[in-house]
Design a protein around this motif. Structure first.
Motif, mmCIF file in Angstrom:
data_model
loop_
_atom_site.group_PDB
_atom_site.id
_atom_site.type_symbol
_atom_site.label_atom_id
_atom_site.label_comp_id
_atom_site.label_asym_id
_atom_site.label_seq_id
_atom_site.Cartn_x
_atom_site.Cartn_y
_atom_site.Cartn_z
ATOM 1 N N TYR A 19 -22.369 -39.822 92.514
ATOM 2 C CA TYR A 19 -21.278 -39.234 93.297
ATOM 3 C C TYR A 19 -21.788 -38.674 94.626
ATOM 4 C CZ TYR A 19 -17.328 -36.210 94.415
ATOM 5 O OH TYR A 19 -16.281 -35.596 95.050
ATOM 6 N N ASP A 20 -22.951 -37.958 94.572
ATOM 7 C CA ASP A 20 -23.474 -37.350 95.794
ATOM 8 C C ASP A 20 -24.978 -37.095 95.608
ATOM 9 O OD1 ASP A 20 -23.987 -35.912 98.031
ATOM 10 O OD2 ASP A 20 -22.346 -34.481 97.806
ATOM 11 N N SER A 21 -25.766 -38.157 95.767
ATOM 12 C CA SER A 21 -27.197 -38.019 95.466
ATOM 13 C C SER A 21 -27.890 -37.098 96.481
ATOM 14 C CB SER A 21 -27.882 -39.379 95.425
ATOM 15 O OG SER A 21 -27.661 -40.040 96.627
ATOM 16 N N PHE A 22 -27.348 -37.013 97.718
ATOM 17 C CA PHE A 22 -27.975 -36.159 98.736
ATOM 18 C C PHE A 22 -27.963 -34.697 98.279
ATOM 19 C CE2 PHE A 22 -27.432 -33.421 102.498
ATOM 20 C CZ PHE A 22 -28.679 -33.618 103.079
ATOM 21 N N HIS A 23 -26.774 -34.198 97.924
ATOM 22 C CA HIS A 23 -26.688 -32.789 97.500
ATOM 23 C C HIS A 23 -27.363 -32.566 96.155
ATOM 24 C CE1 HIS A 23 -23.708 -32.509 100.731
ATOM 25 N NE2 HIS A 23 -24.164 -31.280 100.812
ATOM 26 N N PHE A 24 -27.374 -33.609 95.304
ATOM 27 C CA PHE A 24 -28.038 -33.525 93.999
ATOM 28 C C PHE A 24 -29.528 -33.185 94.198
ATOM 29 C CE2 PHE A 24 -30.213 -35.319 90.328
ATOM 30 C CZ PHE A 24 -29.352 -35.094 89.273
ATOM 31 N N TRP A 25 -30.194 -33.978 95.078
ATOM 32 C CA TRP A 25 -31.626 -33.754 95.284
ATOM 33 C C TRP A 25 -31.901 -32.562 96.191
ATOM 34 C CZ3 TRP A 25 -34.714 -35.319 91.856
ATOM 35 C CH2 TRP A 25 -34.480 -36.497 91.164
ATOM 36 N N LEU A 26 -31.012 -32.296 97.141
ATOM 37 C CA LEU A 26 -31.207 -31.147 98.029
ATOM 38 C C LEU A 26 -31.239 -29.851 97.211
ATOM 39 C CD1 LEU A 26 -31.386 -30.368 101.045
ATOM 40 C CD2 LEU A 26 -28.946 -29.887 100.968
ATOM 41 N N GLY A 27 -30.318 -29.735 96.258
ATOM 42 C CA GLY A 27 -30.266 -28.545 95.389
ATOM 43 C C GLY A 27 -31.591 -28.374 94.659
ATOM 44 N N ILE A 28 -32.099 -29.484 94.109
ATOM 45 C CA ILE A 28 -33.355 -29.409 93.347
ATOM 46 C C ILE A 28 -34.519 -29.032 94.266
ATOM 47 C CG2 ILE A 28 -35.034 -30.782 92.049
ATOM 48 C CD1 ILE A 28 -32.670 -32.253 90.806
ATOM 49 N N LEU A 29 -34.557 -29.675 95.448
ATOM 50 C CA LEU A 29 -35.652 -29.388 96.391
ATOM 51 C C LEU A 29 -35.654 -27.927 96.812
ATOM 52 C CD1 LEU A 29 -35.922 -32.394 98.852
ATOM 53 C CD2 LEU A 29 -37.667 -31.448 97.339
ATOM 54 N N VAL A 30 -34.468 -27.419 97.132
ATOM 55 C CA VAL A 30 -34.391 -26.021 97.576
ATOM 56 C C VAL A 30 -34.708 -25.075 96.421
ATOM 57 C CG1 VAL A 30 -32.862 -24.284 98.565
ATOM 58 C CG2 VAL A 30 -32.847 -26.587 99.464
ATOM 59 N N ALA A 31 -34.366 -25.490 95.177
ATOM 60 C CA ALA A 31 -34.686 -24.639 94.024
ATOM 61 C C ALA A 31 -36.197 -24.561 93.804
ATOM 62 C CB ALA A 31 -33.997 -25.191 92.775
ATOM 63 N N LEU A 32 -36.910 -25.594 94.247
ATOM 64 C CA LEU A 32 -38.371 -25.582 94.086
ATOM 65 C C LEU A 32 -39.032 -24.519 94.970
ATOM 66 C CD1 LEU A 32 -39.275 -29.373 93.962
ATOM 67 C CD2 LEU A 32 -39.882 -27.671 92.255
ATOM 68 N N LEU A 33 -38.406 -24.256 96.128
ATOM 69 C CA LEU A 33 -39.008 -23.321 97.098
ATOM 70 C C LEU A 33 -39.270 -21.932 96.513
ATOM 71 C CD1 LEU A 33 -37.302 -24.003 100.558
ATOM 72 C CD2 LEU A 33 -39.638 -24.422 99.854
ATOM 73 N N PRO A 34 -38.218 -21.226 95.981
ATOM 74 C CA PRO A 34 -38.497 -19.874 95.481
ATOM 75 C C PRO A 34 -39.449 -19.867 94.298
ATOM 76 C CG PRO A 34 -36.243 -20.521 94.960
ATOM 77 C CD PRO A 34 -36.804 -21.573 95.852
ATOM 78 N N ALA A 35 -39.381 -20.941 93.452
ATOM 79 C CA ALA A 35 -40.284 -20.973 92.294
ATOM 80 C C ALA A 35 -41.730 -21.079 92.774
ATOM 81 C CB ALA A 35 -39.929 -22.165 91.411
ATOM 82 N N ALA A 36 -41.974 -22.006 93.729
ATOM 83 C CA ALA A 36 -43.339 -22.180 94.229
ATOM 84 C C ALA A 36 -43.790 -20.940 94.984
ATOM 85 C CB ALA A 36 -43.384 -23.411 95.137
ATOM 86 N N ALA A 37 -42.888 -20.398 95.839
ATOM 87 C CA ALA A 37 -43.253 -19.210 96.627
ATOM 88 C C ALA A 37 -43.549 -18.024 95.715
ATOM 89 C CB ALA A 37 -42.124 -18.879 97.602
ATOM 90 N N GLY A 38 -42.781 -17.897 94.620
ATOM 91 C CA GLY A 38 -42.983 -16.789 93.671
ATOM 92 C C GLY A 38 -44.350 -16.874 93.027
ATOM 93 N N LEU A 39 -44.724 -18.081 92.574
ATOM 94 C CA LEU A 39 -46.024 -18.252 91.914
ATOM 95 C C LEU A 39 -47.164 -18.034 92.906
ATOM 96 C CD1 LEU A 39 -45.450 -21.327 89.559
ATOM 97 C CD2 LEU A 39 -45.603 -18.922 88.939
ATOM 98 N N LEU A 40 -46.979 -18.568 94.122
ATOM 99 C CA LEU A 40 -48.037 -18.393 95.136
ATOM 100 C C LEU A 40 -48.162 -16.919 95.524
ATOM 101 C CD1 LEU A 40 -47.387 -21.562 97.289
ATOM 102 C CD2 LEU A 40 -49.473 -21.014 96.049
ATOM 103 N N LEU A 41 -47.037 -16.230 95.578
ATOM 104 C CA LEU A 41 -47.047 -14.803 95.909
ATOM 105 C C LEU A 41 -47.875 -14.027 94.876
ATOM 106 C CD1 LEU A 41 -45.841 -12.499 97.676
ATOM 107 C CD2 LEU A 41 -43.940 -12.417 96.076
ATOM 108 N N LEU A 42 -47.623 -14.356 93.587
ATOM 109 C CA LEU A 42 -48.379 -13.687 92.515
ATOM 110 C C LEU A 42 -49.873 -14.017 92.614
ATOM 111 C CD1 LEU A 42 -46.018 -14.182 89.444
ATOM 112 C CD2 LEU A 42 -46.745 -12.007 90.411
ATOM 113 N N GLY A 43 -50.155 -15.323 92.788
ATOM 114 C CA GLY A 43 -51.545 -15.772 92.828
ATOM 115 C C GLY A 43 -52.313 -15.149 93.987
ATOM 116 N N VAL A 44 -51.736 -15.223 95.200
ATOM 117 C CA VAL A 44 -52.439 -14.693 96.380
ATOM 118 C C VAL A 44 -52.572 -13.169 96.277
ATOM 119 C CG1 VAL A 44 -52.339 -14.462 98.898
ATOM 120 C CG2 VAL A 44 -51.743 -16.629 97.827
#
Ligand SMILES: Nc1ncnc2c1ncn2[C@@H]1O[C@H](COP(=O)(O)OP(=O)(O)OP(=O)(O)O)[C@@H](O)[C@H]1O
Length: 568
Positions: free
Chosen positions: A14-39
């Motif tokens: 139906y809308d693969s652009f928004h489907f993947w955009l949502g997932i990509l943007v959801a990756l940002l806070p998860a990765a930033a959160g883990l990197l924040l803890l690690g650093v």
């Protein structure tokens, strides 16, 4: 579960652009959160060590990184919420429209339409779980797990082994949840919710009768019984979610303890620095939050699968017949050789019913003829009307419309050729004009007034200053029963079919109004054939032939005079 997968694919298509955009943007806070803890972990430990040893430490770069990760995490969380919900609601809006369009083409055997609509509305709402609580968190967990395994593999084999064991254990928990998910509780919970709403609606609608016959208390009790059953089923679901959360938390704590020992060992070996291992431990502390994000979705999976299954069943389109020139119903003259309608050896039983309503029924209706269907209540008159308009399909036998098998006629062609006028046509909460244009969207105002004139309603409608733009309340509120019937008639007068099916059109009207409505209809119908489900003497009087459905086999078709002589 196949339907869940089907919904995911449908949303993606139906809308693969928004489907993947949502997932990509959801990756940002998860990765930033883990990197924040690690650093942060590394920085605090490195600063402490440098302080103790007097070594030089550049504090600006890690501080800037920490700030940047904190900003990305906060902004990413906001973006993730907005974009994943946007992707879901975009899909659900389009999906809902398609679903209700499909629903309009189906018959709701044995189900109350209000209940069906209510159940489907709830089912569609449950579907947001699939993307938001299953797809996004599961992809997120997968990406995080694979990235960490890559990092650990570059640090030390023991780290990789420990990390892989934890990831596998968590995967095992997810698979176990999936394997143990029984649809029984979800079914029970749905049934209890339906029963509660149905009983509450009956209680509200029938409270006058219940009060008169003293059944109010029992009806209220039955709502409470359904409510208790619903609470019990939901308790079982909550219990399962709690067990799952407990398992995941336990796994996270266990992983942390093992990782502490591994880091201690690796620091001792010189494979890891102390500051790096503190950063790593903090990352491990942040992992359960990411891995447990899909737990609510996983524990609701049985309910989601049931809802998706019901929806996919409804969306399955009836086989469409492509309109083609050769399939159009031939126009023949009034006394043409091809009957307007013919039933050949037709049998029909309602789904779930233990007896058939019709058994081997055959008759034909000539072009321009008026055939009345008579017989005691429940003998199948309305069923024949529904079969003739393809609102139902026969279990056996053939139905021919203008010589063509009804199944081979396209929907559009069929609706052009057959008009059903029922006991009570539904009037929408719209203007008079819009209510009439249901039958012919292209009709101009002049045609609408002509149809109203023919139905003897033009004067009544013109009394209102807004005329055709007068809004009728829901169900035709503001018009009397007889006026509503006339409006339904005017609607039918905007069509020019080859066959009219009248299903007790004059039911509930006084004798004079009924005769007037009938005569107006007959003077309008021109050459069209009429299949008339008759209850009144006036209807039988106007028929060319009468099919008595309760007569012994072979003597069904009788002249109106004979039937009328018995109709006292
Ligand atoms: N949706 C349905 N599901 C199951 N059974 C049905 C359904 N509609 C009708 N029936 C049953 O089929 C039989 C024929 O019904 P139908 O409405 O065709 O009778 P009828 O002759 O038009 O009756 P009446 O003169 O009372 O309107 C009845 O026994 C009825 O109970």
């Amino acid at each position: 579960m196949r339907s869940v997968w089907h919904i995911i694919r449908t949303q993606h298509r139906y809308d693969s652009f928004h489907f993947w955009l949502g997932i990509l943007v959801a990756l940002l806070p998860a990765a930033a959160g883990l990197l924040l803890l690690g650093v942060s972990g590394w920085f605090i430990a490195a600063a402490a060590i440098a302080g103790l040893s007097g070594a030089f430490l550049n504090i600006f770069a890690p501080s800037a990184l920490i700030r940047a990760f904190a900003i990305v995490r906060t902004a990413g969380r906001y973006g993730e919420r907005v974009l994943t919900h946007d992707a879901t609601f975009r899909f659900l809006t389009g999906f809902r429209n398609r679903l209700f369009a499909a629903m309009a083409l189906k018959t709701n055997d044995g189900q109350r339409s209000g209940l069906l609509l209510n159940r489907l509305t709830l089912d569609v709402a449950v579907l947001d779980t699939i993307y938001l609580r299953l797809v996004v968190p599961l992809v997120l967990s997968l990406v995080v797990a694979v990235s960490l395994l890559l990092v650990w593999s570059s640090v030390s084999p023991l780290l990789l082994l420990t990390g892989a064991a934890f990831v596998l254990a968590w995967l095992g928990l997810a698979v176990w949840t999936f394997a143990r998910s029984d649809t029984k509780t979800a079914r029970r919970s749905d049934a209890a919710l339906d029963a509660m709403r149905l009983r509450a609606a009956d209680l509200a609608a029938g409270r006058r009768d219940l009060a008169i016959y003293g059944g109010l208390e029992a009806a209220a009790d039955s709502v409470l019984v359904a409510d208790t059953r619903l609470a019990e089923a939901q308790d079982v679901e909550d219990h399962r979610t709690s067990k799952l959360t407990a398992g995941s938390t336990l796994l996270g704590q266990l992983f942390l303890a093992v990782m502490l020992l591994v880091c201690l060992h690796e620091v001792g070996n010189g494979a890891l620095t102390a500051a790096f291992s503190v950063g790593l431990i903090l990352v491990v502390m942040g992992l359960p939050e990411i891995f447990s994000m899909s737990l609510p979705g996983l524990s609701r999976l049985p309910r989601v699968a049931l809802a998706a299954g019901r929806i996919m069943h409804l969306m399955r389109r009836p086989e469409e017949v492509e309109p083609s020139q050769s399939l159009s119903v031939p126009e023949t003259g009034r006394q043409g050789a091809v009957p307007a309608l013919a039933l050949e050896d037709v049998s029909f039983g309602y789904p779930g019913a233990d007896r058939r309503v019709l058994e081997g029924l055959s008759f034909h209706l000539a072009q321009g003829e008026i055939l009345a269907l008579a017989g005691r209540s429940g003998c199948g008159k309305s069923t024949i009307g529904a079969l003739a308009a393809r609102l139902r399909k026969p279990g056996q036998g053939k139905i021919l419309l203008g010589g063509l098998e009804i199944d081979r006629i396209s929907e559009k062609e069929l609706r052009r050729k057959v008009t059903v006028i029922g006991q009570k046509a539904y009037l929408f909460n719209e203007t008079v004009a819009e209510n009439l244009r249901v039958a012919n969207p292209d009709a101009g105002d002049t045609e609408l007034w002509r149809a109203l004139e023919q139905a003897a309603l033009a004067e009544r409608i013109s009394e209102n200053p807004k005329g055709l733009q007068t809004i009728l309340g829901e169900g035709g509120l503001g018009l009397s029963g007889g006026e509503q019937r006339r409006l339904a008639l005017a609607r039918a007068f905007l069509t020019r079919p080859a066959l009219f099916v009248l299903d007790e059109m004059t039911e509930g009207l006084d004798a004079a109004t009924a005769a007037d409505v009938l005569d107006r209809f007959l003077s309008y119908r021109g050459d069209a054939a009429v299949l008339m489900i008759a209850h009144r003497r006036q209807e039988l009087e106007r028929a060319d032939r009468v099919l008595d459905l309760t007569a012994p086999c072979g003597s069904g078709i009788r002249s109106p005079e004979i039937i009328l002589s018995e109709f006292q």
